[in-house]
Scaffold this motif. Structure first.
Motif, PDB file in Angstrom:
ATOM      1  N   ALA A  35      38.071  42.246  30.515  1.00  0.00           N
ATOM      2  CA  ALA A  35      38.051  42.567  31.942  1.00  0.00           C
ATOM      3  C   ALA A  35      36.757  43.264  32.364  1.00  0.00           C
ATOM      4  CB  ALA A  35      39.252  43.426  32.306  1.00  0.00           C
ATOM      5  N   TYR A  65      41.377  47.577  36.407  1.00  0.00           N
ATOM      6  CA  TYR A  65      40.594  46.351  36.223  1.00  0.00           C
ATOM      7  C   TYR A  65      41.392  45.086  36.582  1.00  0.00           C
ATOM      8  CZ  TYR A  65      36.700  48.940  34.513  1.00  0.00           C
ATOM      9  OH  TYR A  65      35.639  49.814  34.437  1.00  0.00           O
ATOM     10  N   ALA A  66      42.686  45.232  36.815  1.00  0.00           N
ATOM     11  CA  ALA A  66      43.492  44.084  37.229  1.00  0.00           C
ATOM     12  C   ALA A  66      43.260  43.726  38.688  1.00  0.00           C
ATOM     13  CB  ALA A  66      44.978  44.382  37.009  1.00  0.00           C
ATOM     14  N   ILE A  67      42.762  44.693  39.450  1.00  0.00           N
ATOM     15  CA  ILE A  67      42.514  44.478  40.875  1.00  0.00           C
ATOM     16  C   ILE A  67      41.058  44.061  41.059  1.00  0.00           C
ATOM     17  CG2 ILE A  67      42.511  45.530  43.172  1.00  0.00           C
ATOM     18  CD1 ILE A  67      44.572  47.576  41.938  1.00  0.00           C
ATOM     19  N   PRO A  68      40.828  42.799  41.476  1.00  0.00           N
ATOM     20  CA  PRO A  68      39.443  42.322  41.601  1.00  0.00           C
ATOM     21  C   PRO A  68      38.676  42.991  42.735  1.00  0.00           C
ATOM     22  CG  PRO A  68      41.019  40.546  42.038  1.00  0.00           C
ATOM     23  CD  PRO A  68      41.791  41.780  41.768  1.00  0.00           C
TER      24      PRO A  68
END
Length: 133
Positions: free
Chosen positions: A74, A130-133
């Protein structure tokens, strides 16, 4: 092929945790041979403790290593992987030492669990970030 910046950090903590798992496995085999127990713990407290130290590490380490790998992919900075990795590894070592020395409550076991959970929290928060772009 270009290496991701956090890959070396993930490799370090994966390698150290694998060495820890191997060490704990060797301690189980040593107890089995010493007490001539092929299966289970044979009612031998030291063997039961060694089995649980290995089992407990085996339960916690894989998920964390998967988290480190995903953090690397990520694009997380190495510092995040190092922070989580250090907490996890310190926690697993402290817990294993505490458990192999006493089957009851101990500072090693309690501190080890705390550090392990803190390592999980650091990794989980970073993964969600890091999952949220």
């Amino acid at each position: 092929m270009e290496t991701l910046p956090a890959a070396h950090a993930a490799a370090l903590w994966a390698g150290l945790n694998l060495v820890l798992l191997l060490t704990l496995s060797v301690l189980v085999v040593r107890q089995r041979r010493q007490h001539r127990v092929a299966l289970g713990d044979g009612g031998v407290p030291q063997l039961a403790q060694a089995i649980r130290a290995f089992g407990n590490a085996s339960e916690y380490i894989p998920a964390a290593l998967a988290g480190f790998a995903i953090l690397t992919l990520a694009g997380a900075p190495p510092l995040v992987v190092h922070a989580s990795g250090l907490l996890l590894f310190a926690g697993r070592v402290a817990h294993a030492v505490g458990l192999t020395r006493s089957s009851g409550a101990s500072i090693g076991r309690a501190g080890g669990l705390l550090f392990t959970w803190l390592g999980y929290i650091v990794a989980a928060v970073a993964l969600l970030f890091y999952a949220i772009p």
